[in-house]
Design an enzyme around this catalytic site. Sequence first.
Site: not given
Ligand code: GUN
Length: 293
Positions: A52, A96, A119
């Site tokens: 990211k 996350q 998100d």
């Molecule tokens: N863990 C797996 N996919 C995601 C996501 O899209 N966002 C977040 N915050 N955690 C994740």
Amino acid sequence: MQILDGKQTAEQIKAEIADEVNRIKARGGKVPHLAAILVGNDGASETYVANKVLDCKQVGFDSTLIRLPADITEQALLDHIQQLNENSDIDGFIVQVPLPKHIDETRVTLAISPAKDVDGFSPASVGRMCLALPTFISATPNGVMELLKRYQIETAGKHCVVVGRSNIVGTPMSILMSRNSNPGNATVTLVHSRTPNMADICRTADILIVAIGKPDFVTGDMVKDGAVVIDVGITRVADASKASGFRLTGDVHFESVKTKCSFITPVPGGVGPMTRASLLQNTLKAQALRDQL
Ligand code: GUN
């Protein structure tokens, strides 16, 4: 059978975002700034968050990674979230998941300001999505919709079967596919671990979206001829022949399904890159939505 190439499509989206960042800079505007909180050091989460940050660099966004120890208290994490909510330089941020067991994920998502919830996990964002109000749509479902749109896959009037009912993918996917939009307007069936005759139902799908987290779960005998198959799964399976010690495996058994379907997303290179591109789209959108949420 045609591959739905998420990697190439995501690169195209990122190029469009980079162009927009250049336009923002040219008019002296603020470059979007994404922050990510990573608690502990789960291997997969480390990789996701590192990617990211790399994506932000690629399109010209600012990014901040906040690493916190696995034994951080829930209150200390909530304090970090509050600081990000109040920091006007941060346009959007993510925490996350999964989080360590002692931290309540619902409390965490509730603490994130809806205006910065890129998100789209918070109850406010999910509620607004259900009502088709302006909001952040979570990255994976949004990425799937974008892929269907860019490949001009007809969804109206089709039978879409969603396999899996997670808050992050299956449930929002079912809502987006059924709502009055394009893509959308599908007749949706959501199946899950308690559904009898799951294979029979899958065989009736014109569009099959699989997000159940079980490697190779959907096999060729569960797919109708000509179906569009979207594989959201991405599980690390031990593989001694790989330098990393694992390979990434989808929820769909690609070899047996590819001979039946009209379109299919590969793993890797399908939904994964689209998810990453969607987070960037949401971060860009954060500035526009700031005054509406
Ligand atoms: N863990 C797996 N996919 C995601 C996501 O899209 N966002 C977040 N915050 N955690 C994740």
